[in-house]
Design a protein around this motif. Structure first.
Motif, PDB file in Angstrom:
ATOM      1  N   MET A   1       0.842  -1.171   0.000  1.00 26.83           N
ATOM      2  CA  MET A   1       0.000   0.000   0.000  1.00 26.83           C
ATOM      3  C   MET A   1       0.897   1.248   0.000  1.00 26.83           C
ATOM      4  SD  MET A   1      -2.925   1.265   2.761  1.00 26.83           S
ATOM      5  CE  MET A   1      -3.273  -0.380   3.227  1.00 26.83           C
ATOM      6  N   TYR A   2       0.611   2.141  -0.890  1.00 24.55           N
ATOM      7  CA  TYR A   2       1.364   3.386  -0.997  1.00 24.55           C
ATOM      8  C   TYR A   2       0.800   4.401  -0.011  1.00 24.55           C
ATOM      9  CZ  TYR A   2       3.081   7.756  -2.979  1.00 24.55           C
ATOM     10  OH  TYR A   2       3.664   8.983  -3.143  1.00 24.55           O
ATOM     11  N   LYS A   3       1.612   4.845   0.920  1.00 26.57           N
ATOM     12  CA  LYS A   3       1.154   5.810   1.921  1.00 26.57           C
ATOM     13  C   LYS A   3       0.993   7.178   1.263  1.00 26.57           C
ATOM     14  CE  LYS A   3       1.478   7.167   6.581  1.00 26.57           C
ATOM     15  NZ  LYS A   3       1.409   6.571   7.839  1.00 26.57           N
ATOM     16  N   ARG A   4      -0.185   7.687   1.276  1.00 25.58           N
ATOM     17  CA  ARG A   4      -0.525   8.952   0.626  1.00 25.58           C
ATOM     18  C   ARG A   4      -0.377  10.101   1.616  1.00 25.58           C
ATOM     19  NH1 ARG A   4      -2.812   7.647  -4.223  1.00 25.58           N
ATOM     20  NH2 ARG A   4      -3.416   5.486  -4.429  1.00 25.58           N
ATOM     21  N   GLU A   5       0.855  10.403   1.926  1.00 24.23           N
ATOM     22  CA  GLU A   5       1.174  11.391   2.957  1.00 24.23           C
ATOM     23  C   GLU A   5       0.612  12.774   2.638  1.00 24.23           C
ATOM     24  OE1 GLU A   5       2.147  12.709   6.494  1.00 24.23           O
ATOM     25  OE2 GLU A   5       2.421  10.624   5.908  1.00 24.23           O
ATOM     26  N   LEU A   6       0.627  13.171   1.394  1.00 23.95           N
ATOM     27  CA  LEU A   6       0.115  14.487   1.023  1.00 23.95           C
ATOM     28  C   LEU A   6      -1.352  14.626   1.423  1.00 23.95           C
ATOM     29  CD1 LEU A   6       0.443  17.217  -0.507  1.00 23.95           C
ATOM     30  CD2 LEU A   6      -0.318  15.996  -2.552  1.00 23.95           C
ATOM     31  N   TYR A   7      -2.152  13.615   1.113  1.00 21.17           N
ATOM     32  CA  TYR A   7      -3.574  13.666   1.446  1.00 21.17           C
ATOM     33  C   TYR A   7      -3.808  13.489   2.943  1.00 21.17           C
ATOM     34  CZ  TYR A   7      -4.256  13.309  -3.564  1.00 21.17           C
ATOM     35  OH  TYR A   7      -4.223  13.532  -4.912  1.00 21.17           O
ATOM     36  N   LEU A   8      -3.055  12.601   3.575  1.00 24.21           N
ATOM     37  CA  LEU A   8      -3.194  12.399   5.013  1.00 24.21           C
ATOM     38  C   LEU A   8      -2.867  13.683   5.770  1.00 24.21           C
ATOM     39  CD1 LEU A   8      -1.616   8.856   5.355  1.00 24.21           C
ATOM     40  CD2 LEU A   8      -4.019   9.463   5.729  1.00 24.21           C
ATOM     41  N   LYS A   9      -1.860  14.381   5.326  1.00 21.02           N
ATOM     42  CA  LYS A   9      -1.463  15.637   5.966  1.00 21.02           C
ATOM     43  C   LYS A   9      -2.608  16.659   5.908  1.00 21.02           C
ATOM     44  CE  LYS A   9       2.213  19.085   5.893  1.00 21.02           C
ATOM     45  NZ  LYS A   9       3.442  19.521   5.228  1.00 21.02           N
ATOM     46  N   LYS A  10      -3.337  16.657   4.804  1.00 27.79           N
ATOM     47  CA  LYS A  10      -4.464  17.578   4.663  1.00 27.79           C
ATOM     48  C   LYS A  10      -5.661  17.164   5.521  1.00 27.79           C
ATOM     49  CE  LYS A  10      -3.290  19.193   0.069  1.00 27.79           C
ATOM     50  NZ  LYS A  10      -3.748  19.459  -1.297  1.00 27.79           N
ATOM     51  N   LEU A  11      -5.815  15.867   5.755  1.00 25.49           N
ATOM     52  CA  LEU A  11      -6.959  15.369   6.522  1.00 25.49           C
ATOM     53  C   LEU A  11      -6.743  15.396   8.036  1.00 25.49           C
ATOM     54  CD1 LEU A  11      -7.896  12.295   4.320  1.00 25.49           C
ATOM     55  CD2 LEU A  11      -9.245  14.374   4.615  1.00 25.49           C
ATOM     56  N   ARG A  12      -5.519  15.233   8.483  1.00 26.77           N
ATOM     57  CA  ARG A  12      -5.236  15.110   9.922  1.00 26.77           C
ATOM     58  C   ARG A  12      -5.826  16.230  10.784  1.00 26.77           C
ATOM     59  NH1 ARG A  12       0.365  13.341   8.175  1.00 26.77           N
ATOM     60  NH2 ARG A  12       0.157  11.079   8.185  1.00 26.77           N
ATOM     61  N   PRO A  13      -5.756  17.483  10.358  1.00 30.44           N
ATOM     62  CA  PRO A  13      -6.318  18.538  11.216  1.00 30.44           C
ATOM     63  C   PRO A  13      -7.826  18.397  11.459  1.00 30.44           C
ATOM     64  CG  PRO A  13      -4.919  19.490   9.512  1.00 30.44           C
ATOM     65  CD  PRO A  13      -5.089  18.035   9.185  1.00 30.44           C
ATOM     66  N   PHE A  14      -8.494  17.569  10.684  1.00 36.25           N
ATOM     67  CA  PHE A  14      -9.942  17.440  10.796  1.00 36.25           C
ATOM     68  C   PHE A  14     -10.389  16.176  11.523  1.00 36.25           C
ATOM     69  CE2 PHE A  14      -8.984  19.973   7.046  1.00 36.25           C
ATOM     70  CZ  PHE A  14      -9.672  21.137   7.368  1.00 36.25           C
ATOM     71  N   TYR A  15      -9.472  15.374  12.044  1.00 37.95           N
ATOM     72  CA  TYR A  15      -9.848  14.137  12.718  1.00 37.95           C
ATOM     73  C   TYR A  15     -10.775  14.392  13.900  1.00 37.95           C
ATOM     74  CZ  TYR A  15      -6.282  11.416  10.146  1.00 37.95           C
ATOM     75  OH  TYR A  15      -5.534  10.789   9.186  1.00 37.95           O
ATOM     76  N   GLN A  16     -10.548  15.441  14.673  1.00 36.66           N
ATOM     77  CA  GLN A  16     -11.379  15.730  15.840  1.00 36.66           C
ATOM     78  C   GLN A  16     -12.447  16.764  15.551  1.00 36.66           C
ATOM     79  OE1 GLN A  16      -7.983  16.058  18.838  1.00 36.66           O
ATOM     80  NE2 GLN A  16      -9.667  15.275  20.037  1.00 36.66           N
ATOM     81  N   ASN A  17     -12.589  17.143  14.324  1.00 37.76           N
ATOM     82  CA  ASN A  17     -13.598  18.090  13.904  1.00 37.76           C
ATOM     83  C   ASN A  17     -14.893  17.323  13.671  1.00 37.76           C
ATOM     84  OD1 ASN A  17     -15.253  19.437  11.914  1.00 37.76           O
ATOM     85  ND2 ASN A  17     -13.596  20.901  11.702  1.00 37.76           N
ATOM     86  N   GLU A  18     -16.001  17.807  14.192  1.00 38.44           N
ATOM     87  CA  GLU A  18     -17.267  17.085  14.088  1.00 38.44           C
ATOM     88  C   GLU A  18     -17.954  17.247  12.737  1.00 38.44           C
ATOM     89  OE1 GLU A  18     -19.727  18.090  17.395  1.00 38.44           O
ATOM     90  OE2 GLU A  18     -18.302  17.305  18.844  1.00 38.44           O
ATOM     91  N   GLN A  19     -17.377  18.011  11.849  1.00 30.17           N
ATOM     92  CA  GLN A  19     -18.000  18.182  10.539  1.00 30.17           C
ATOM     93  C   GLN A  19     -17.904  16.896   9.727  1.00 30.17           C
ATOM     94  OE1 GLN A  19     -16.210  21.615   8.722  1.00 30.17           O
ATOM     95  NE2 GLN A  19     -17.777  22.946   9.569  1.00 30.17           N
ATOM     96  N   ILE A  20     -18.859  16.741   8.839  1.00 30.04           N
ATOM     97  CA  ILE A  20     -18.894  15.584   7.949  1.00 30.04           C
ATOM     98  C   ILE A  20     -17.873  15.802   6.833  1.00 30.04           C
ATOM     99  CG2 ILE A  20     -20.336  14.314   6.325  1.00 30.04           C
ATOM    100  CD1 ILE A  20     -22.740  15.340   8.122  1.00 30.04           C
ATOM    101  N   LYS A  21     -17.088  14.785   6.555  1.00 28.62           N
ATOM    102  CA  LYS A  21     -16.090  14.863   5.490  1.00 28.62           C
ATOM    103  C   LYS A  21     -16.489  13.932   4.354  1.00 28.62           C
ATOM    104  CE  LYS A  21     -13.729  15.718   9.401  1.00 28.62           C
ATOM    105  NZ  LYS A  21     -14.507  15.725  10.621  1.00 28.62           N
ATOM    106  N   ILE A  22     -16.276  14.384   3.135  1.00 28.85           N
ATOM    107  CA  ILE A  22     -16.574  13.568   1.965  1.00 28.85           C
ATOM    108  C   ILE A  22     -15.349  13.557   1.062  1.00 28.85           C
ATOM    109  CG2 ILE A  22     -18.022  13.310  -0.081  1.00 28.85           C
ATOM    110  CD1 ILE A  22     -20.272  14.696   1.456  1.00 28.85           C
TER     111      ILE A  22
END
Length: 109
Positions: A1-22
Motif C-alpha cells: 500500500m502506498y502511503k498517501r502522505e500528502l492527502y493524510l497531511k491535509k486530513l489530519r487537522p480534521f480528525y477531531q472536527n465534528e464536521q462531515i467529510k466527503i
C-alpha cells in the motif's frame, strides 16, 4: 500500500472536527485505501474511539442500502461516551444517505 502522505497531511487537522467529510475522486484513484489509512491513524491517535466502516460494494452490506436500515444499524453501534468515527465507502449506493448522515449528526452532535 502506498502511503498517501500528502492527502493524510491535509486530513489530519480534521480528525477531531465534528464536521462531515466527503472524499471524492475518479474511480480506482485510491479513495478506499486512503480511508483505511485514516482509520489506522485514528486507531493509534484515539485508541478508545469507536470506528464503524461499511463498504456498500460488498454484497454482505446490501441490507444497509436504504436510509432506515442504515440509520438503525449505525445508531445501534454508537457510544455516546466515546468518539465515534463512521466511514461509509461507496455511499452513493444508499438511497437517502444524506438524510442518514444529517440525522446522526444532528442527534449526536
Amino acid at each position: 500500500m502506498y502511503k498517501r502522505e500528502l492527502y493524510l497531511k491535509k486530513l489530519r487537522p480534521f480528525y477531531q472536527n465534528e464536521q462531515i467529510k466527503i472524499l471524492t475522486g475518479v474511480r480506482r484513484a485510491g479513495k478506499t485505501e486512503l480511508l483505511k489509512m485514516v482509520q489506522e491513524e485514528i486507531r493509534k491517535q484515539f485508541p478508545d474511539s469507536l470506528i464503524q466502516y461499511i463498504s456498500f460494494e460488498l454484497l454482505e452490506n446490501r441490507q444497509y442500502r436504504n436510509a432506515p436500515s442504515l440509520y438503525s444499524h449505525l445508531e445501534s453501534c454508537l457510544d455516546s461516551e466515546k468518539w465515534n468515527f463512521i466511514f461509509l465507502d461507496e455511499i452513493q449506493f444508499v438511497d437517502g444517505w444524506p438524510e442518514v448522515v444529517n440525522s446522526l449528526k444532528t442527534k449526536y452532535h
